[in-house]
Design an enzyme around this catalytic site. Sequence first.
Site, mmCIF file in Angstrom:
data_model
loop_
_atom_site.group_PDB
_atom_site.id
_atom_site.type_symbol
_atom_site.label_atom_id
_atom_site.label_comp_id
_atom_site.label_asym_id
_atom_site.label_seq_id
_atom_site.Cartn_x
_atom_site.Cartn_y
_atom_site.Cartn_z
ATOM 1 N N GLY A 39 49.831 21.562 -55.126
ATOM 2 C CA GLY A 39 49.490 20.610 -54.070
ATOM 3 C C GLY A 39 48.025 20.226 -54.005
ATOM 4 O O GLY A 39 47.555 19.742 -52.972
ATOM 5 N N SER A 40 47.277 20.427 -55.072
ATOM 6 C CA SER A 40 45.842 20.069 -55.021
ATOM 7 C C SER A 40 45.665 18.570 -54.851
ATOM 8 O O SER A 40 44.763 18.124 -54.153
ATOM 9 C CB SER A 40 45.104 20.569 -56.268
ATOM 10 O OG SER A 40 45.498 19.845 -57.422
ATOM 11 N N ASN A 41 46.544 17.785 -55.459
ATOM 12 C CA ASN A 41 46.456 16.335 -55.255
ATOM 13 C C ASN A 41 46.817 15.966 -53.824
ATOM 14 O O ASN A 41 46.175 15.094 -53.223
ATOM 15 C CB ASN A 41 47.378 15.600 -56.231
ATOM 16 C CG ASN A 41 46.701 15.330 -57.549
ATOM 17 O OD1 ASN A 41 45.933 14.395 -57.686
ATOM 18 N ND2 ASN A 41 46.951 16.181 -58.518
ATOM 19 N N LEU B 294 58.762 17.427 -58.958
ATOM 20 C CA LEU B 294 59.470 17.594 -60.234
ATOM 21 C C LEU B 294 60.949 17.195 -60.193
ATOM 22 O O LEU B 294 61.638 17.295 -61.198
ATOM 23 C CB LEU B 294 59.320 19.058 -60.710
ATOM 24 C CG LEU B 294 57.866 19.471 -60.962
ATOM 25 C CD1 LEU B 294 57.800 20.907 -61.454
ATOM 26 C CD2 LEU B 294 57.193 18.535 -61.960
ATOM 27 N N ASN C 92 54.080 7.509 -58.175
ATOM 28 C CA ASN C 92 53.915 8.823 -58.809
ATOM 29 C C ASN C 92 52.657 8.809 -59.664
ATOM 30 O O ASN C 92 52.215 7.748 -60.130
ATOM 31 C CB ASN C 92 55.126 9.120 -59.704
ATOM 32 C CG ASN C 92 55.015 10.465 -60.417
ATOM 33 O OD1 ASN C 92 54.724 11.477 -59.794
ATOM 34 N ND2 ASN C 92 55.227 10.464 -61.739
ATOM 35 N N HIS D 11 51.144 10.567 -63.156
ATOM 36 C CA HIS D 11 51.495 11.372 -64.331
ATOM 37 C C HIS D 11 50.202 11.689 -65.083
ATOM 38 O O HIS D 11 49.364 10.782 -65.285
ATOM 39 C CB HIS D 11 52.464 10.599 -65.235
ATOM 40 C CG HIS D 11 52.931 11.404 -66.401
ATOM 41 N ND1 HIS D 11 53.826 12.446 -66.266
ATOM 42 C CD2 HIS D 11 52.605 11.344 -67.713
ATOM 43 C CE1 HIS D 11 54.035 12.994 -67.465
ATOM 44 N NE2 HIS D 11 53.303 12.351 -68.346
ATOM 45 N N ASP E 176 59.122 8.918 -64.999
ATOM 46 C CA ASP E 176 57.906 8.330 -65.604
ATOM 47 C C ASP E 176 58.128 6.973 -66.255
ATOM 48 O O ASP E 176 57.392 6.603 -67.164
ATOM 49 C CB ASP E 176 57.332 9.306 -66.653
ATOM 50 C CG ASP E 176 57.054 10.675 -66.053
ATOM 51 O OD1 ASP E 176 57.240 11.663 -66.776
ATOM 52 O OD2 ASP E 176 56.684 10.732 -64.857
ATOM 53 N N GLU F 111 42.440 12.329 -61.533
ATOM 54 C CA GLU F 111 43.444 12.279 -60.455
ATOM 55 C C GLU F 111 42.765 12.274 -59.093
ATOM 56 O O GLU F 111 43.068 11.462 -58.218
ATOM 57 C CB GLU F 111 44.374 13.491 -60.540
ATOM 58 C CG GLU F 111 45.240 13.496 -61.769
ATOM 59 C CD GLU F 111 45.986 14.808 -61.955
ATOM 60 O OE1 GLU F 111 45.677 15.804 -61.293
ATOM 61 O OE2 GLU F 111 46.924 14.799 -62.751
HETATM 62 C C1 GRF Z 1 49.141 16.863 -61.515
HETATM 63 O O1 GRF Z 1 48.589 17.081 -62.795
HETATM 64 C C2 GRF Z 1 49.845 15.535 -61.493
HETATM 65 O O2 GRF Z 1 49.312 14.581 -62.380
HETATM 66 C C3 GRF Z 1 51.237 15.890 -61.946
HETATM 67 O O3 GRF Z 1 51.503 17.175 -61.432
HETATM 68 C C4 GRF Z 1 50.257 17.848 -61.209
HETATM 69 C C5 GRF Z 1 50.262 18.274 -59.768
HETATM 70 O O4 GRF Z 1 49.212 19.141 -59.543
HETATM 71 N N1 GRF Z 1 52.207 14.945 -61.465
HETATM 72 P P1 GRF Z 1 48.962 19.581 -57.997
HETATM 73 O O5 GRF Z 1 50.246 20.226 -57.497
HETATM 74 O O6 GRF Z 1 48.629 18.346 -57.236
HETATM 75 O O7 GRF Z 1 47.815 20.555 -58.067
#
Ligand code: GRF
Length: 188
Positions: A12-14, A84, A101, A103, A144, A173
Site C-alpha cells: 500500500g505504499s502507493n 491483484l 491502474n 503497472h 493490463d 510511481e
Molecule cells: C507497485 O509497483 C505498482 O506499480 C504495482 O503494484 C505495486 C504496489 O506497490 N501495481 P504498493 O503496494 O503500492 O507498495
Amino acid sequence: MKRIVIFASGSGSNAENIICSLAGNKFLSFPMIISNRRDVFVHERAERIGVPSFFFSKQQFEDGDVLKFLLGHGIDFIVLAGFLLRVPVNLLQTFHDRIINIHPALLPKFGGQGMYGDRVHEAVVAAGERESGITIHYVNENYDEGRIIFQARCIVNPDDTPGAVAARVHELEYRYFPKVIEQLAILS
Ligand code: GRF
C-alpha cells in the site's frame, strides 16, 4: 468533491503516497481503502493516516457486494494501486472509464496475468532492456490491457539488479500517480 476509493492487495505504499500527496486538494476525497486481503500492510498504513480500510473477499467482488458498498458510499472513481484481482464486470460496467491502474513497466511489454511486483523487474532485467518505467491505464476485463493514459521512463543499467530497477520505478510511481489521478478524477 470527487470521492475516490483505492484498491490495494499488498503493502500500500502507493495508496499512502496518493492520499498524503492529494490531502490538500479540496476537489478530491479518499474516504476509504479496500483490500482483498486481511493480512497485508495496507491496513496498517490506512490506520496510520486515518483512512478507514475494509476487507472484501474475491467472492464479494464478484457477487456485487463491493459494488453495492461503493455506491452506498457515493464513490465516483476507483484507483488500483497494487491490486491483484481481475476487476469483475459488475464494477467495470458501473464505473466505465472511471477505474485506473498503475503497472510497474512499459506496457504492452511485461504485463498480463502473473506479471506483478518483482517478477516484472526480473523479466525486464532478464530481457536485457535498457529502460523501464510505469504505465497508468484504464482498466478493462483483461489484466493490463486497458487504454494507456500515461507512461514515464527510467534507465536500466546493464549491471542493475531487479531491486535497483524496482527502486527507480517506485520513484516514478510516487512522483506521477497522484498527478495523473488529480487530473483524471476531477474531469471524470
Ligand atoms: C507497485 O509497483 C505498482 O506499480 C504495482 O503494484 C505495486 C504496489 O506497490 N501495481 P504498493 O503496494 O503500492 O507498495
